[in-house]
Enzyme design. Structure first.
Site, short mmCIF file in Angstrom:
data_model
loop_
_atom_site.label_atom_id
_atom_site.label_comp_id
_atom_site.label_asym_id
_atom_site.label_seq_id
_atom_site.Cartn_x
_atom_site.Cartn_y
_atom_site.Cartn_z
N ILE A 67 1.02 -1.40 -0.32
CA ILE A 67 0.18 -0.01 -0.06
C ILE A 67 1.04 0.89 -0.12
CG2 ILE A 67 -1.73 1.20 1.22
CD1 ILE A 67 -2.94 -1.53 -0.26
N HIS A 148 -13.62 5.02 12.61
CA HIS A 148 -14.48 6.08 12.66
C HIS A 148 -13.95 7.08 11.46
CE1 HIS A 148 -12.10 8.79 16.14
NE2 HIS A 148 -12.33 7.43 16.08
N ASP A 160 -6.01 10.47 15.27
CA ASP A 160 -7.38 9.22 15.56
C ASP A 160 -9.03 10.52 15.10
OD1 ASP A 160 -10.38 8.39 16.97
OD2 ASP A 160 -9.24 9.84 18.88
N GLU A 194 -18.37 8.20 16.43
CA GLU A 194 -17.65 7.34 17.41
C GLU A 194 -17.40 8.11 18.65
OE1 GLU A 194 -13.90 5.42 19.38
OE2 GLU A 194 -14.00 7.38 18.12
N GLU A 195 -16.57 9.01 18.40
CA GLU A 195 -15.92 9.73 19.40
C GLU A 195 -17.51 10.16 20.46
OE1 GLU A 195 -13.60 9.73 20.16
OE2 GLU A 195 -12.11 10.45 18.51
N ASP A 223 -8.14 2.16 14.60
CA ASP A 223 -8.82 3.87 15.17
C ASP A 223 -7.33 4.28 15.61
OD1 ASP A 223 -9.37 5.59 16.37
OD2 ASP A 223 -10.76 4.81 17.03
N HIS A 310 -6.63 13.63 20.69
CA HIS A 310 -8.22 14.57 21.40
C HIS A 310 -7.64 16.47 21.30
CE1 HIS A 310 -10.93 11.26 22.72
NE2 HIS A 310 -10.75 11.19 21.30
N1 TRP Z 1 -11.37 5.39 20.37
C1 TRP Z 1 -10.92 6.30 21.12
C2 TRP Z 1 -11.05 7.48 20.00
O1 TRP Z 1 -11.48 7.39 19.28
C3 TRP Z 1 -9.33 6.00 20.78
C4 TRP Z 1 -8.50 4.33 21.70
C5 TRP Z 1 -8.80 4.66 22.84
C6 TRP Z 1 -8.54 3.04 20.95
N2 TRP Z 1 -8.26 3.10 22.87
C7 TRP Z 1 -8.60 2.70 22.05
C8 TRP Z 1 -8.85 2.63 19.76
C9 TRP Z 1 -8.25 1.18 22.20
C10 TRP Z 1 -8.97 1.29 19.85
C11 TRP Z 1 -8.57 0.63 20.63
O2 TRP Z 1 -10.73 8.49 20.90
ZN ZN Z 2 -10.51 7.47 17.43
#
Ligand code: TRP
Ligand code: ZN
Ligand code: CA
Length: 462
Positions: A67, A148, A160, A194-195, A223, A310
């Site tokens: 890729i 997401h 993220d 997702e958030e 993710d 974040h």
């Molecule tokens: N899903 C979280 C987010 O989007 C990020 C995250 C934290 C995560 N710990 C994780 C993603 C473990 C996958 C696995 O803010």
């Molecule tokens: Zn995330």
């Protein structure tokens, strides 16, 4: 009216074209040339030639392609630009989210995916999931990769989760580019909100009928795969899926650990709760990299895997290219391995029709047929359709390729301002859902008055 007449105002070429075209068009109209009759024109003139340059090559299991991390990064640059143009984020309910959906959808549509946008409401705002299916493969066995696409409102969300979104996008586009014909059916999804608590993926799983759910052999979640101080974490929810990823990293001499930074913190959770086998990759968020981890992966001990998690600094500068590259290749490895497909190399067989078929001015669609035989299995994912259509104003023409199943694949739309003559073009069509052998048709309709023409010849390269 003015607008309609605008492009047909009597420029010299258009005037001349009317006169030139009259004979053929009137003849066609008087004869009542319809699609059926045009199609029934004996194909004796159709020189159907088959040249197999590569000889007969049996389908074989294909290794996943590399890729291009440059392409993945180009998608991240686009997502950053979208955030910049939309108040600095791509969050649920904000304009930058929908713009992100439009960007990804545009790429997939152009590559031949079947896409759909699923809407839901969360927090008083409309959210969107984008689902993309690659035509073909066993519909009872689906290999599904998701990420997401929303960011938090504080920033652009490039690691993220622009990273996972761009990674699976480039894998999907590579499926198309390679004309990959998987044994199992491939589906990709970009989740909204997702958030806000896995809202989009939860909605998707909830509305999916149980019968459809049970056809998903694996859901793979991505993710955060480009963390700036990266780790290589593999979800351990399913041993087989975990093994597929670990095998890949083993061949690259990259150590992995089991993902433990918050189980069920991403979009695989709703699938897992519904009984679907899940797997995935993660390069770390706000947990701190230990000395042991820095020893095997490099980077900085005592610092978070992603110090911009974040935060507003989660920009294109917040990406480790090597992690993004390795993880994108690992996604491709898993998608190819799990769909255990085969690639039928292009046979180079060419089928051509040289039957002239007149195209009446602003008339019914006409068709020209080619009978294909002696090609094993399905048509390629990158079938080439080369057309030679003579016409005095090609913007009038709508052109479709019709497969043996009767399904039409749009090659060209009409356009009121494309005044050039002739359509001499080679189009690439994902025809992998079609059986190669059978009757293929080129369907052409002239949808605007004054100019006309004819199909001079066309060919298909398998
Ligand atoms: N899903 C979280 C987010 O989007 C990020 C995250 C934290 C995560 N710990 C994780 C993603 C473990 C996958 C696995 O803010
Ligand atoms: Zn995330
Ligand atoms: Ca016309």
């Amino acid at each position: 009216m003015l607008e309609l007449n605008g492009p047909t105002l009597p420029r010299r070429s258009r005037r001349a074209a009317v006169l030139l075209a009259t004979g053929a068009a009137v003849t066609a109209a008087l004869l009542g040339v319809s699609s059926v009759q045009a199609n029934a024109v004996p194909t004796t003139a159709a020189a159907t030639t088959a040249t197999a340059t590569a000889g007969k090559t049996a389908a074989r299991a294909a290794a996943a392609p590399d890729i291009s991390v440059a392409n993945v990064k180009a998608h991240l640059n686009q997502l950053q630009s979208i955030a910049n143009a939309n108040g600095g984020n791509r969050a649920h309910g904000r304009s930058g989210y929908k713009a992100s959906i439009d960007y990804v959808k545009g790429k997939l549509d152009a590559a031949g995916f079947t896409t759909s946008v699923q809407q839901f409401t969360s927090n008083g705002s409309t959210g969107y999931n984008l689902i993309a299916d690659w035509p073909g493969g066993d519909a009872d066995h689906v290999i599904f990769a998701g990420a997401h696409l929303d960011s938090v409102s504080r920033g652009a969300g490039i690691n993220d989760n622009g990273s996972g979104s761009a990674g699976i996008l480039e894998v999907a586009l590579t499926v198309a580019k390679e004309g990959y014909k998987p044994g199992k059916h491939l589906r990709f999804a970009w989740w909204g909100a997702e958030e806000l608590g896995l809202v989009g993926s939860q909605n998707y799983v909830r509305q999916l009928p149980a019968a459809e759910r049970s056809k998903i052999d694996a859901y793979l979640n991505f993710d955060m795969i480009g963390s700036p101080n990266p780790g290589y974490f593999v979800y351990d929810d399913d041993p087989q899926l975990e093994g597929v990823f670990k095998d890949y990293f083993a061949t690259k001499n990259i150590a992995t650990e089991i993902e433990t930074e918050g189980d069920g913190r991403s979009d695989h959770a709703p699938f897992k709760n519904a009984g679907v086998r899940v797997g995935g990759l993660f390069s770390g968020a706000d947990y701190t990299k230990t000395a042991d981890q820095a020893a095997k992966w490099g980077g900085t001990a005592g610092q978070p895997f992603d110090r911009c998690y974040h935060a507003s600094c989660d920009t294109t500068a917040n990406i480790n290219d090597t992690a993004l590259d390795n993880n994108s290749d690992a996604i491709a490895h898993a998608v190819w391995t799990l769909s255990s497909g085969s690639t039928t190399p292009p046979t180079g067989k060419v089928f051509e029709s040289k039957s002239q078929v007149d195209i009446p001015d602003a008339g019914a669609a006409v068709e020209s047929s080619i009978t294909v035989g002696g090609v094993q299995g399905n048509a390629p994912g990158a079938l080439k359709a080369t057309v030679d259509i003579r016409h005095t104003y090609r913007g009038d023409l709508v052109v479709d390729l019709v497969g043996p199943s009767g399904k039409a694949y749009r090659l060209k739309n009409s356009s009121s301002n494309d005044s050039a003559a002739d359509v001499t073009e080679t189009y690439t069509v994902n025809a992998s859902a079609e059986t190669a052998n059978g009757t293929w048709k080129l369907r052409v309709q002239d949808v605007a008055a004054q100019d006309s023409g004819h199909i001079a010849s066309w060919k298909l390269t398998f």
